[in-house]
Design a protein around this motif. Sequence first.
Motif, mmCIF file in Angstrom:
data_model
loop_
_atom_site.group_PDB
_atom_site.id
_atom_site.type_symbol
_atom_site.label_atom_id
_atom_site.label_comp_id
_atom_site.label_asym_id
_atom_site.label_seq_id
_atom_site.Cartn_x
_atom_site.Cartn_y
_atom_site.Cartn_z
ATOM 1 N N ALA A 432 18.412 16.846 -14.852
ATOM 2 C CA ALA A 432 17.683 17.852 -14.070
ATOM 3 C C ALA A 432 16.621 17.194 -13.195
ATOM 4 C CB ALA A 432 17.060 18.880 -15.008
ATOM 5 N N GLY A 433 15.838 16.290 -13.756
ATOM 6 C CA GLY A 433 14.768 15.648 -13.013
ATOM 7 C C GLY A 433 15.271 14.799 -11.859
ATOM 8 N N ARG A 434 16.396 14.122 -12.047
ATOM 9 C CA ARG A 434 16.914 13.240 -11.003
ATOM 10 C C ARG A 434 17.601 13.990 -9.871
ATOM 11 N NH1 ARG A 434 18.058 10.178 -15.730
ATOM 12 N NH2 ARG A 434 20.137 11.116 -15.930
ATOM 13 N N ASN A 435 17.994 15.263 -10.105
ATOM 14 C CA ASN A 435 18.826 15.958 -9.123
ATOM 15 C C ASN A 435 18.235 17.272 -8.629
ATOM 16 O OD1 ASN A 435 21.559 14.344 -9.112
ATOM 17 N ND2 ASN A 435 20.936 14.499 -11.277
ATOM 18 N N GLY A 436 16.959 17.530 -8.936
ATOM 19 C CA GLY A 436 16.307 18.721 -8.400
ATOM 20 C C GLY A 436 16.680 20.012 -9.089
ATOM 21 N N TYR A 437 16.895 19.952 -10.395
ATOM 22 C CA TYR A 437 17.199 21.141 -11.186
ATOM 23 C C TYR A 437 16.103 21.374 -12.222
ATOM 24 C CZ TYR A 437 22.142 21.351 -9.633
ATOM 25 O OH TYR A 437 23.291 21.470 -8.896
ATOM 26 N N THR A 438 15.992 22.620 -12.663
ATOM 27 C CA THR A 438 15.293 22.926 -13.910
ATOM 28 C C THR A 438 16.364 23.163 -14.974
ATOM 29 O OG1 THR A 438 15.241 25.308 -13.455
ATOM 30 C CG2 THR A 438 13.351 23.980 -12.704
ATOM 31 N N VAL A 439 15.994 23.069 -16.248
ATOM 32 C CA VAL A 439 16.988 23.263 -17.298
ATOM 33 C C VAL A 439 16.356 23.998 -18.460
ATOM 34 C CG1 VAL A 439 16.508 20.990 -18.341
ATOM 35 C CG2 VAL A 439 18.716 22.113 -18.775
ATOM 36 N N ARG A 440 17.140 24.909 -19.055
ATOM 37 C CA ARG A 440 16.717 25.608 -20.260
ATOM 38 C C ARG A 440 17.866 25.571 -21.258
ATOM 39 N NH1 ARG A 440 18.739 30.969 -19.568
ATOM 40 N NH2 ARG A 440 19.393 31.313 -17.393
ATOM 41 N N TYR A 441 17.535 25.781 -22.536
ATOM 42 C CA TYR A 441 18.498 25.565 -23.612
ATOM 43 C C TYR A 441 18.667 26.827 -24.440
ATOM 44 C CZ TYR A 441 17.430 20.819 -22.238
ATOM 45 O OH TYR A 441 17.241 19.679 -21.504
ATOM 46 N N LEU A 442 19.910 27.085 -24.832
ATOM 47 C CA LEU A 442 20.239 28.257 -25.630
ATOM 48 C C LEU A 442 21.171 27.864 -26.772
ATOM 49 C CD1 LEU A 442 21.051 30.671 -22.661
ATOM 50 C CD2 LEU A 442 18.989 30.734 -24.077
ATOM 51 N N PRO A 443 21.061 28.525 -27.923
ATOM 52 C CA PRO A 443 22.002 28.264 -29.025
ATOM 53 C C PRO A 443 23.274 29.084 -28.857
ATOM 54 C CG PRO A 443 20.350 29.829 -29.749
ATOM 55 C CD PRO A 443 19.994 29.475 -28.325
ATOM 56 N N VAL A 444 24.387 28.561 -29.319
ATOM 57 C CA VAL A 444 25.638 29.312 -29.406
ATOM 58 C C VAL A 444 26.043 29.327 -30.881
ATOM 59 C CG1 VAL A 444 28.048 29.460 -28.725
ATOM 60 C CG2 VAL A 444 26.348 28.638 -27.094
ATOM 61 N N GLY A 445 26.129 30.506 -31.463
ATOM 62 C CA GLY A 445 26.352 30.624 -32.905
ATOM 63 C C GLY A 445 25.018 30.734 -33.621
ATOM 64 N N ASP A 446 25.084 30.901 -34.917
ATOM 65 C CA ASP A 446 23.867 31.060 -35.719
ATOM 66 C C ASP A 446 22.987 29.819 -35.610
ATOM 67 O OD1 ASP A 446 24.779 33.522 -36.566
ATOM 68 O OD2 ASP A 446 25.791 32.703 -38.320
ATOM 69 N N ASP A 447 21.713 30.043 -35.312
ATOM 70 C CA ASP A 447 20.766 28.937 -35.158
ATOM 71 C C ASP A 447 20.190 28.599 -36.529
ATOM 72 O OD1 ASP A 447 19.131 27.025 -34.157
ATOM 73 O OD2 ASP A 447 18.064 28.312 -32.743
ATOM 74 N N ASP A 448 20.825 27.670 -37.207
ATOM 75 C CA ASP A 448 20.423 27.281 -38.551
ATOM 76 C C ASP A 448 19.010 26.699 -38.524
ATOM 77 O OD1 ASP A 448 20.174 25.270 -40.878
ATOM 78 O OD2 ASP A 448 22.067 26.287 -41.360
ATOM 79 N N PRO A 449 18.103 27.162 -39.392
ATOM 80 C CA PRO A 449 16.717 26.668 -39.349
ATOM 81 C C PRO A 449 16.595 25.173 -39.634
ATOM 82 C CG PRO A 449 17.106 28.015 -41.319
ATOM 83 C CD PRO A 449 18.286 28.195 -40.431
ATOM 84 N N GLU A 450 17.580 24.585 -40.301
ATOM 85 C CA GLU A 450 17.508 23.152 -40.612
ATOM 86 C C GLU A 450 18.249 22.288 -39.604
ATOM 87 O OE1 GLU A 450 18.851 22.494 -44.555
ATOM 88 O OE2 GLU A 450 17.348 23.785 -45.488
ATOM 89 N N VAL A 451 19.445 22.702 -39.195
ATOM 90 C CA VAL A 451 20.268 21.814 -38.366
ATOM 91 C C VAL A 451 20.592 22.391 -36.999
ATOM 92 C CG1 VAL A 451 21.302 20.713 -40.379
ATOM 93 C CG2 VAL A 451 22.419 22.713 -39.379
ATOM 94 N N GLY A 452 20.079 23.593 -36.694
ATOM 95 C CA GLY A 452 20.329 24.171 -35.388
ATOM 96 C C GLY A 452 21.672 24.864 -35.279
ATOM 97 N N VAL A 462 19.016 25.095 -9.664
ATOM 98 C CA VAL A 462 18.366 24.361 -8.589
ATOM 99 C C VAL A 462 16.926 24.801 -8.463
ATOM 100 C CG1 VAL A 462 18.333 23.955 -6.085
ATOM 101 C CG2 VAL A 462 20.504 23.938 -7.327
ATOM 102 N N SER A 463 16.000 23.821 -8.414
ATOM 103 C CA SER A 463 14.580 24.137 -8.312
ATOM 104 C C SER A 463 14.298 24.857 -6.987
ATOM 105 C CB SER A 463 13.750 22.851 -8.385
ATOM 106 O OG SER A 463 14.005 22.152 -9.581
ATOM 107 N N ALA A 464 13.393 25.825 -7.042
ATOM 108 C CA ALA A 464 13.035 26.596 -5.839
ATOM 109 C C ALA A 464 12.311 25.695 -4.841
ATOM 110 C CB ALA A 464 12.145 27.774 -6.231
#
Length: 464
Positions: A432-452, A462-464
């Motif tokens: 993201a930093g090298r190419n002019g993007y922002t990035v956010r993260y989301l879980p797919v499936g149950d987000d286990d408190p220990e292992v994600g 693309v950054s505004a």
Amino acid sequence: MLLTLTTTHQPATDLGFLLHKHPERAQSFPVAAGTAHVFYPVATETKCTAALLVDIDPIELVRGKHNSAFSLAQYVNDRPYAAGSMLAVALGTVFRTAMNGISGRQELADEAIPLAIHVPALPARGGTDLVTRMFEPLGWDVRATTVPLDPAFPDWGDAPYVDLHLTGTMRLSAALRHLYVLLPVLDNAKHYWVTQEEIDKLLRAGEGWLAEHPERALISRRYLAHRNAYVQVALTRLAEADEAEEDELDNALAEPVVATEPNRAQPLAVLRRENVIAQLKAAGARRVLDLGCGGGALLRDLVKEPEFTEILGVDVSASALAIAARRFERSPDRVKARLALRQSALTYVDQSLIGYDAAVLMEVVEHVDESRLPALERSVFGSAKPRTVIVTTPNVEYNVRFETLPQGKLRHGDHRFEWTRAEFRDWADGVAGRNGYTVRYLPVGDDDPEVGPPTQLAVFEVSA
């Protein structure tokens, strides 16, 4: 063991002509160590269902010439009551003529008709994810749910069986051949001694589809009971049929050993696609790239959404693209007008990929050598540069939750790596930093408190 096959092709009772079994008669046939019964629970002009019930005699199974994995198998084994291998043999015995595509009304046998198949208790060593990987590339809509070991004791977990529903439009002979091969593959065992004749059986039943199946090596290995000499012969002959290099097939021989999430009714593959489509809609994407589209599982879901007006599936594998193309052979013209396929390598700049609103790399980056990831970054984020890029990849920390996955083993034999959450974020933040993007993260499936979560998803914008 029970299998039902339903059609709504009208008149639906034509199913009797195709199967060579009259809807008004219940019939019985001797099969290895038991009896197969064919009957029709429903037989009307608008809907017809044929049922195959295999009644195994466990005493005859022990006395006859059938393999047992160990000496006490006859006492502690449930295989006489739920074995994909036995059901496949019954299919081949009872519906042999239909499987060969022969009918007194040949135009009907050659026609693709709507079919629905249900197997309430199918052995599936590998869980619902593996079931999906087996049937989806063949054009089936797959709904597979795990069967609990005992509903009264949920803490005992799941049995190694799934409740399988398949729906699709295809020739009945093709559907029967899919089942004949894949039922014992999912079972990962056969109830009889495997000889060299099994190679010819596999290639005959797999004619027209197995050579181009993305899991052909795994299918060959399991169908041939892991007998390496036979597997190599089968793969060589498949390579000749597909005009491919044998080495390309051998690369996939490392067998994935993955189980579904505990107590999860919906396959992880389905959850991934649903999450990806939700993010594409939220981004307002109209023109979408599916990079590394494989056999077209995501493409099939994308074309169902009218807001995606132009969809391009890209893959380096000509065989995978051929499978994807067959999924849409009978689609309406309005669907075909929105969809295109292109062979291209994601590690090389391709000017034709410029100008799209969004791109998806769903379970793709882990199949690329880490040394080639900068080239993929340059091609996708630097050259094509869509407004939105969605990337999903396995979370290796979650692997400990897959009980059948040996410690330290990756989920698939073709994975070059699997990242922790921190490693994925480190790579994505850098991209993201090298190419002019922002990035956010989301879980797919149950987000286990220990292992994600089992799958990690990143949305690049693309950054505004």
